[in-house]
Design a protein around this motif. Structure first.
Motif, PDB file in Angstrom:
ATOM      1  N   THR A   1       0.937   8.274   8.232  1.00 58.96           N
ATOM      2  CA  THR A   1       0.858   6.788   8.654  1.00 58.96           C
ATOM      3  C   THR A   1       0.594   6.468   9.998  1.00 58.96           C
ATOM      4  O   THR A   1       0.897   6.886  10.941  1.00 58.96           O
ATOM      5  N   GLN A   2      -0.286   5.553  10.063  1.00 54.29           N
ATOM      6  CA  GLN A   2      -0.905   4.883  11.145  1.00 54.29           C
ATOM      7  C   GLN A   2      -0.217   3.429  11.459  1.00 54.29           C
ATOM      8  O   GLN A   2       0.410   2.779  10.563  1.00 54.29           O
ATOM      9  N   THR A   3      -0.199   2.953  12.770  1.00 54.69           N
ATOM     10  CA  THR A   3       0.113   1.675  13.120  1.00 54.69           C
ATOM     11  C   THR A   3      -0.676   0.286  12.279  1.00 54.69           C
ATOM     12  O   THR A   3       0.191  -0.436  11.897  1.00 54.69           O
ATOM     13  N   GLY A   4      -1.725   0.718  11.991  1.00 54.10           N
ATOM     14  CA  GLY A   4      -2.578  -0.273  10.957  1.00 54.10           C
ATOM     15  C   GLY A   4      -1.962  -0.300   9.561  1.00 54.10           C
ATOM     16  O   GLY A   4      -2.127  -1.193   8.825  1.00 54.10           O
ATOM     17  N   ASP A   5      -0.989   0.545   9.124  1.00 56.27           N
ATOM     18  CA  ASP A   5      -0.463   0.644   7.939  1.00 56.27           C
ATOM     19  C   ASP A   5       0.930  -0.393   7.911  1.00 56.27           C
ATOM     20  O   ASP A   5       1.498  -0.590   6.811  1.00 56.27           O
ATOM     21  N   SER A   6       1.272  -0.886   9.108  1.00 55.20           N
ATOM     22  CA  SER A   6       2.631  -1.641   9.052  1.00 55.20           C
ATOM     23  C   SER A   6       2.007  -3.164   8.321  1.00 55.20           C
ATOM     24  O   SER A   6       1.319  -3.779   8.519  1.00 55.20           O
ATOM     25  N   ALA A   7       3.041  -3.351   7.326  1.00 49.74           N
ATOM     26  CA  ALA A   7       2.436  -4.510   6.327  1.00 49.74           C
ATOM     27  C   ALA A   7       3.639  -4.577   5.269  1.00 49.74           C
ATOM     28  O   ALA A   7       4.465  -3.710   5.310  1.00 49.74           O
ATOM     29  N   ILE A   8       3.407  -5.394   4.616  1.00 48.73           N
ATOM     30  CA  ILE A   8       4.471  -5.505   3.404  1.00 48.73           C
ATOM     31  C   ILE A   8       3.847  -4.974   2.238  1.00 48.73           C
ATOM     32  O   ILE A   8       2.668  -5.480   1.715  1.00 48.73           O
ATOM     33  N   TYR A   9       4.301  -3.878   1.525  1.00 45.49           N
ATOM     34  CA  TYR A   9       3.716  -3.367   0.135  1.00 45.49           C
ATOM     35  C   TYR A   9       4.310  -3.887  -1.010  1.00 45.49           C
ATOM     36  O   TYR A   9       5.575  -3.963  -1.253  1.00 45.49           O
ATOM     37  N   PHE A  10       3.563  -4.542  -1.842  1.00 42.47           N
ATOM     38  CA  PHE A  10       4.049  -4.818  -3.212  1.00 42.47           C
ATOM     39  C   PHE A  10       3.581  -3.885  -4.432  1.00 42.47           C
ATOM     40  O   PHE A  10       2.456  -3.682  -4.499  1.00 42.47           O
ATOM     41  N   CYS A  11       4.409  -3.715  -4.997  1.00 42.04           N
ATOM     42  CA  CYS A  11       4.414  -3.104  -6.448  1.00 42.04           C
ATOM     43  C   CYS A  11       4.236  -4.145  -7.486  1.00 42.04           C
ATOM     44  O   CYS A  11       4.848  -5.241  -7.472  1.00 42.04           O
ATOM     45  N   ALA A  12       3.272  -4.096  -8.403  1.00 40.77           N
ATOM     46  CA  ALA A  12       3.119  -5.139  -9.676  1.00 40.77           C
ATOM     47  C   ALA A  12       2.638  -4.593 -10.806  1.00 40.77           C
ATOM     48  O   ALA A  12       1.977  -3.413 -10.910  1.00 40.77           O
ATOM     49  N   VAL A  13       3.297  -5.080 -11.761  1.00 38.75           N
ATOM     50  CA  VAL A  13       3.018  -4.427 -13.106  1.00 38.75           C
ATOM     51  C   VAL A  13       2.584  -5.539 -14.096  1.00 38.75           C
ATOM     52  O   VAL A  13       3.047  -6.508 -14.124  1.00 38.75           O
ATOM     53  N   VAL A  14       1.481  -4.984 -14.534  1.00 39.93           N
ATOM     54  CA  VAL A  14       0.780  -5.997 -15.760  1.00 39.93           C
ATOM     55  C   VAL A  14       1.269  -5.598 -17.127  1.00 39.93           C
ATOM     56  O   VAL A  14       1.580  -4.643 -17.632  1.00 39.93           O
ATOM     57  N   TYR A  15       1.706  -6.833 -17.642  1.00 38.74           N
ATOM     58  CA  TYR A  15       2.037  -6.632 -19.220  1.00 38.74           C
ATOM     59  C   TYR A  15       1.070  -7.437 -19.972  1.00 38.74           C
ATOM     60  O   TYR A  15       0.848  -8.687 -19.918  1.00 38.74           O
ATOM     61  N   SER A  16       0.748  -6.495 -20.932  1.00 41.19           N
ATOM     62  CA  SER A  16      -0.535  -6.850 -21.837  1.00 41.19           C
ATOM     63  C   SER A  16      -0.202  -8.419 -22.652  1.00 41.19           C
ATOM     64  O   SER A  16      -1.033  -9.007 -22.816  1.00 41.19           O
ATOM     65  N   SER A  17       1.069  -8.431 -23.080  1.00 44.56           N
ATOM     66  CA  SER A  17       1.417  -9.325 -23.875  1.00 44.56           C
ATOM     67  C   SER A  17       1.214 -10.697 -23.089  1.00 44.56           C
ATOM     68  O   SER A  17       0.947 -11.850 -24.020  1.00 44.56           O
ATOM     69  N   ALA A  18       1.473 -10.865 -21.894  1.00 49.85           N
ATOM     70  CA  ALA A  18       1.451 -12.107 -21.141  1.00 49.85           C
ATOM     71  C   ALA A  18       0.370 -12.532 -20.304  1.00 49.85           C
ATOM     72  O   ALA A  18       0.253 -13.329 -19.577  1.00 49.85           O
ATOM     73  N   SER A  19      -0.468 -11.545 -20.104  1.00 51.02           N
ATOM     74  CA  SER A  19      -1.643 -11.603 -19.454  1.00 51.02           C
ATOM     75  C   SER A  19      -1.345 -11.767 -17.944  1.00 51.02           C
ATOM     76  O   SER A  19      -1.756 -12.617 -17.126  1.00 51.02           O
ATOM     77  N   LYS A  20      -0.163 -11.442 -17.506  1.00 52.38           N
ATOM     78  CA  LYS A  20       0.355 -11.708 -16.137  1.00 52.38           C
ATOM     79  C   LYS A  20       1.010 -10.546 -15.494  1.00 52.38           C
ATOM     80  O   LYS A  20       1.045  -9.452 -16.033  1.00 52.38           O
ATOM     81  N   ILE A  21       0.815 -10.727 -14.106  1.00 48.02           N
ATOM     82  CA  ILE A  21       1.421  -9.727 -13.238  1.00 48.02           C
ATOM     83  C   ILE A  21       2.886  -9.876 -12.755  1.00 48.02           C
ATOM     84  O   ILE A  21       3.099 -11.304 -12.316  1.00 48.02           O
ATOM     85  N   ILE A  22       3.920  -8.993 -12.798  1.00 47.05           N
ATOM     86  CA  ILE A  22       5.059  -9.243 -12.270  1.00 47.05           C
ATOM     87  C   ILE A  22       5.236  -8.428 -10.910  1.00 47.05           C
ATOM     88  O   ILE A  22       4.900  -7.273 -11.092  1.00 47.05           O
ATOM     89  N   PHE A  23       5.479  -9.239  -9.879  1.00 51.83           N
ATOM     90  CA  PHE A  23       5.622  -8.458  -8.487  1.00 51.83           C
ATOM     91  C   PHE A  23       6.900  -8.229  -8.282  1.00 51.83           C
ATOM     92  O   PHE A  23       7.837  -8.936  -8.453  1.00 51.83           O
ATOM     93  N   GLY A  24       7.062  -7.101  -7.452  1.00 51.37           N
ATOM     94  CA  GLY A  24       8.523  -6.853  -6.668  1.00 51.37           C
ATOM     95  C   GLY A  24       8.514  -7.604  -5.446  1.00 51.37           C
ATOM     96  O   GLY A  24       7.602  -8.441  -5.024  1.00 51.37           O
ATOM     97  N   SER A  25       9.739  -7.738  -4.870  1.00 52.06           N
ATOM     98  CA  SER A  25       9.728  -8.722  -3.651  1.00 52.06           C
ATOM     99  C   SER A  25       9.162  -7.912  -2.654  1.00 52.06           C
ATOM    100  O   SER A  25       9.327  -8.618  -1.358  1.00 52.06           O
ATOM    101  N   GLY A  26       8.465  -6.622  -2.537  1.00 55.95           N
ATOM    102  CA  GLY A  26       7.755  -6.359  -1.505  1.00 55.95           C
ATOM    103  C   GLY A  26       8.902  -5.372  -0.553  1.00 55.95           C
ATOM    104  O   GLY A  26       9.955  -5.434  -0.309  1.00 55.95           O
ATOM    105  N   THR A  27       8.066  -4.353   0.114  1.00 52.33           N
ATOM    106  CA  THR A  27       8.788  -3.342   1.183  1.00 52.33           C
ATOM    107  C   THR A  27       8.234  -3.687   2.328  1.00 52.33           C
ATOM    108  O   THR A  27       6.880  -3.297   2.309  1.00 52.33           O
TER     109      THR A  27
END
Lengths: 111, 112
Positions: A79-105
């Protein structure tokens, strides 16, 4: 229902590995993504994994998917200093063609 | 090859006003999604459009509407603005064999 959860903060020492975890509830996911967001910026796609895969490696990034436990993780090696950021996990559900995001780490790097 | 472009980058409005946000997808992409990101939270899905038709809608009031044009660009409209509409509005261009979503830099809307 569809829900994606992440821990809010992670602090690691520069040069160590970072592991960011994510859990989701709905098993009908198709793709799962990791996005990076730096202050004041939009979302940068880091990597993704199909729901029929267990692992994907892309340079310093390793994604692990445990479908049974509905758990996704992102490992950043050296891990480097340039990796400092918020990281979001996101899941695609085919039924609704949308992405659901987590609140971020929020990943912070200690010298 | 241009990425996803959004305009304007920043916008200040007062309560009750109307706002229009614009998005141009990546060349060759036919689908656009809109998201609202309130400070400190993850993006929330608003709409997805494909070939000018609405394909999905999130849990947002009817004050929010969108459309997609023949050149695949899109507009998001919000009427009767509330203070709580203050957020970063993100547009994603959806395309390729894997239907990956690529995001623009967003429009930051402040409602006073």
């Amino acid at each position: 229902g569809e829900d994606v959860e992440q821990s809010l903060f992670l602090s690691v020492r520069e040069g160590d590995s970072s592991v960011i975890n994510c859990t989701y509830t709905d098993s009908s996911s198709t793709y799962l993504y990791w996005y990076k967001q730096e202050p004041g910026a939009g979302l940068q796609l880091l990597t993704y994994i199909f729901s029929n895969m267990d692992m994907k490696q892309d340079q310093r990034l390793t994604v692990l998917l445990n479908k049974k436990d509905k758990h996704l993780s992102l490992r950043i090696a050296d891990t480097q200093t340039g990796d400092s950021a918020i990281y979001f996990c996101a899941v695609v559900y085919s039924s609704a063609s949308k992405i659901i995001f987590g609140s971020g780490t929020r990943l912070s790097i200690r010298p | 090859d241009a990425g996803v472009t959004q305009s304007p980058t920043h916008l200040i409005k007062t309560r009750g006003q109307h706002v229009t946000l614009r998005c141009s997808p990546i060349s060759g992409h036919k689908s656009v999604s809109w998201y609202q990101q309130v400070l400190g939270q993850g993006p929330q899905f608003i709409f997805q459009y494909y070939e000018k038709e609405e394909r999905g809608r999130g849990n947002f009031p009817d004050r929010f509407s969108a459309r997609q044009f023949p050149n695949y660009s899109s507009e998001l409209n919000v009427n009767a603005l509330l203070l709580g509409d203050s957020a970063l509005y993100l547009c994603a261009s959806v395309g390729g064999a894997k239907n990956i979503q690529y995001f623009g830099a967003g429009t930051r809307l402040s409602v006073l």
